[in-house]
Design a protein around this motif. Structure first.
Motif, PDB file in Angstrom:
ATOM      1  N   ILE A  52      39.661  37.307  49.384  1.00  0.00           N
ATOM      2  CA  ILE A  52      38.558  37.930  48.637  1.00  0.00           C
ATOM      3  C   ILE A  52      39.073  38.340  47.257  1.00  0.00           C
ATOM      4  O   ILE A  52      40.286  38.313  47.013  1.00  0.00           O
ATOM      5  N   ASP A  53      38.158  38.698  46.393  1.00  0.00           N
ATOM      6  CA  ASP A  53      38.555  39.286  45.115  1.00  0.00           C
ATOM      7  C   ASP A  53      38.958  40.738  45.320  1.00  0.00           C
ATOM      8  O   ASP A  53      38.453  41.422  46.211  1.00  0.00           O
ATOM      9  N   LYS A 132      35.516  42.671  38.917  1.00  0.00           N
ATOM     10  CA  LYS A 132      35.731  41.942  40.169  1.00  0.00           C
ATOM     11  C   LYS A 132      36.882  40.939  39.984  1.00  0.00           C
ATOM     12  O   LYS A 132      36.894  40.165  39.030  1.00  0.00           O
ATOM     13  N   GLY A 133      37.860  40.991  40.881  1.00  0.00           N
ATOM     14  CA  GLY A 133      38.970  40.035  40.799  1.00  0.00           C
ATOM     15  C   GLY A 133      40.000  40.357  39.729  1.00  0.00           C
ATOM     16  O   GLY A 133      40.936  39.588  39.500  1.00  0.00           O
ATOM     17  N   PHE A 134      39.854  41.480  39.058  1.00  0.00           N
ATOM     18  CA  PHE A 134      40.758  41.889  37.978  1.00  0.00           C
ATOM     19  C   PHE A 134      42.192  42.028  38.500  1.00  0.00           C
ATOM     20  O   PHE A 134      43.162  41.634  37.859  1.00  0.00           O
ATOM     21  N   SER A 137      42.521  37.569  42.198  1.00  0.00           N
ATOM     22  CA  SER A 137      41.309  36.762  42.299  1.00  0.00           C
ATOM     23  C   SER A 137      41.340  35.897  43.552  1.00  0.00           C
ATOM     24  O   SER A 137      42.381  35.349  43.938  1.00  0.00           O
ATOM     25  N   LYS A 138      40.194  35.845  44.192  1.00  0.00           N
ATOM     26  CA  LYS A 138      40.022  35.110  45.447  1.00  0.00           C
ATOM     27  C   LYS A 138      40.599  33.698  45.325  1.00  0.00           C
ATOM     28  O   LYS A 138      40.355  33.005  44.333  1.00  0.00           O
ATOM     29  N   SER A 159      44.577  46.084  51.707  1.00  0.00           N
ATOM     30  CA  SER A 159      43.397  46.174  50.834  1.00  0.00           C
ATOM     31  C   SER A 159      42.557  44.908  50.880  1.00  0.00           C
ATOM     32  O   SER A 159      41.362  44.937  50.612  1.00  0.00           O
ATOM     33  N   LEU A 160      43.199  43.803  51.176  1.00  0.00           N
ATOM     34  CA  LEU A 160      42.484  42.525  51.233  1.00  0.00           C
ATOM     35  C   LEU A 160      41.917  42.269  52.623  1.00  0.00           C
ATOM     36  O   LEU A 160      41.369  41.201  52.887  1.00  0.00           O
TER      37      LEU A 160
END
Lengths: 405, 405
Positions: A52-53, A132-134, A137-138, A159-160
């Motif tokens: 995920i992001d 998002k994704g900063f 990134s997914k 966290s992921l």
């Protein structure tokens, strides 16, 4: 007093011994899945791809109001922007940015007044927003196979949304102290007998390297007994380490015992201390015969056992060498790699390396009084006072410095 | 984008905050006796004095014959010394030298011939002998109080006949993650909720420091609940760590909760990241409130928790700073100590420090992608490309570099 060849007719250079040894080792570590909370220090057996992001949404970087950036255009303390409070959303640090908003104005740069929010500063698009994704990134690779998992790796994986990771199985080592003069501690030395103490240190060093280490019983200087034990050890352990009996004197039977049941790849290494080290294999399992002298055992452990473990686990540590000025001349024998114990002193803006004077390979005190080692390459005849020398702390790996990969 | 004061009206310099904090902590660690084989990594609570000499006798440094040195005077290959075999004693490496002898001739420099030993080289008095007390002399101090016991310390103590050592009791820490948005992992983040992950890393870091660490339940952003938990924690733990809620936004109630039941010594530190860190005490027990942002939590942990543990244990680590050339300019805000994550590259004979570009304090990736930290002092406005900068690996202590002792 030089050690000379000490009865060895030929000494094998470290790099050559290592390459031959490595090429003979067939051992590969298995893989297992472990829960994250048990994965600290384990070695990844897979690349980790972000599922995920992170953050998974645009989130506010501070406490304030979510706005549309263009509505704050040109706002200042003297010319505040006025926005209907129904068109802004109060957000706290870490909150997802509501749909349709693209910036956050810090709370302290606003004031709510009769249904309107006064804004005292303009914010750019995505200002104060963690996009998002900063962070991650997914689909990107975040950790590589071979990585030794560190505290924040575990936090990131958590966290992921991860629960388990695939890691290499922990390697098992068995250590056999060898010598008829050795007794199980606690034991007070007599003229003929002394406590066996080195296995305790070698076990600790193996555990630092992430292995499971077991100390076997003390073996007498009897070829047949040693051979038998080593064969059985090769069935249960991944790595076999012997301590003592590696010289070529009359009572030094360890290497003969290994030869009986396996293959000796190198015996007599161009290093000091550690010359009588032997590298061997029994049934494809690596066997490292270390000296019974503590310093020689330690130096050979750092030189051959550490790269072996990392090679099997496909995990490569960072070199941590510190350059400092030598406080005194260090002699060295050309043709050998010399390892000299030393202390480090920090003098405001430079390191001073203080070699330990009495450094015989039988001296525990040269290990307990030193903090690290100076490595002097084969071609060098010694280092002069004030020369810049490479110093490596005892707990850091030095084999990358020797070019053993 | 500078963080500014982030709502803090005054920031306390790191050194000042640490000194005040330290002076308020009354905690002393207790002492216990543990068996040597369980003492690795423990901190000595006593100086260790050698009870015997090591070696305890004069011992032979090699395989050969014990002789009286004067009888080998002028011996050479062409003019061997001849000694009655009844007047020499065959010895192996490590054997005690028999009474009345003062040197050992190496086996390979001798030949036994019809009741006589031919000796092909002279040996000086005590030649090839490791003299009694050569390694450690009886009555000397071999290890200092405060020493973290290392592998070879244990081997040395075993060789001296020790069975137990006095060490400081292991400190217990409790970690409370705080934040209503946090959920116990495994958990996939949603717009409002996310998995609590930082405690796993902080627990690992505490364990690396030799502590016993426990993660408490996740606490909601409610002052009264937090206060109550902290009071109970101060009864059972030596050190209390909170994670999150340390800013001064509306939902940041951690420091208020601490104030209710204890005393806040500093809140708002002149460091970046880590500005919202708070140092406090409850019933004399140290409380460290870390940010909920991973990078800020890590940096403040290294800055304040590591020296705290070592201070209580009276154990002082060696500074391990590596100087390298910066691959790019690093900006820094004057008035703050700046901690910049970086990687290290070894270029044959010099280190290149590569700062991690995206280094927001919320970014896990800035921790997992970096190997260490550059410390930029308060007075400095930034470091230029190619400047020599101090780099410290994440696993090494940096507080000695900051002057926190």
């Amino acid at each position: 007093m030089g050690e000379g060849l000490k009865g060895f007719t030929k000494l094998t250079p470290i790099v050559e011994a290592w390459r031959e040894f490595k090429s003979e080792i067939k051992l590969k570590s298995g893989v297992e899945e472990v829960p994250l909370f048990n994965a600290l220090g384990r070695v990844l057996a897979e690349d980790i791809i972000a599922p995920i992001d992170l953050p998974p949404f645009n989130t506010s970087a501070l406490d304030g109001y979510a706005v549309r950036a263009e509505e704050t255009f040109n706002a200042s303390r003297y010319n505040p922007a006025l926005i209907d409070v129904k068109h802004v959303v109060k957000v706290s640090t870490g909150d997802a940015l509501p749909n349709g908003y693209d910036a956050v104005v810090p709370l302290e740069l606003t004031e709510a007044k009769e249904g309107f929010l006064e804004i005292y500063s303009s914010v750019p698009k995505w200002g104060n927003v963690n996009r998002k994704g900063f962070d991650v990134s997914k689909g990107s690779r975040i950790l590589n196979k071979g990585r030794k998992l560190r505290p924040w790796d575990l936090a990131l994986l958590t966290s992921l949304g991860f629960k388990y990771v695939k890691v290499f199985r922990v390697l098992r080592a068995i250590i056999y102290p060898i010598g008829s003069e050795l007794r199980t501690p606690p034991f007070l030395p007599t003229e003929r007998l002394r406590p066996e103490s080195n296995s305790l240190a070698i076990k600790a060093l193996l555990e630092f390297k992430g292995m499971k280490a077991k100390v076997g019983e003390i073996l007498k200087d009897e070829v047949r007994e040693i051979s038998g034990k080593l064969v059985r050890a090769s069935e249960e352990a991944d790595i076999i380490i012997t301590l003592g009996g590696t010289s070529i004197g009359g009572r030094d039977v360890t290497v003969r015992a290994v030869e009986n049941v396996g293959e000796v790849i190198a015996h007599g290494i161009a290093m000091r201390p550690g010359k009588p080290t032997a590298l061997a294999k029994i049934e494809g399992k690596p066997v490292i015969c270390l000296s019974g002298y503590p310093v020689a055992a330690f130096i050979a452990f750092k030189t051959f056992v550490e790269p072996l473990v990392d090679y099997i686990m496909r995990s490569y540590p960072q070199l941590k060498v510190i350059y400092g000025k030598l406080s005194s001349r260090v002699p060295s024998e050309p043709g050998l790699v010399d390892f000299v114990r030393a202390k480090l002193r920090w003098k405001g803006d430079t390191y001073i390396i203080v070699p330990i004077r009495r450094s015989g390979s039988s001296l525990y005190s040269s290990l307990t009084r030193s903090e690290g080692t100076i490595v002097i390459p084969e071609g060098v005849e010694g280092l002069e006072e004030n020369a810049l020398a490479p110093f490596i702390f005892h707990e850091d790996p030095w084999y990358p410095y020797l070019g053993l990969t």
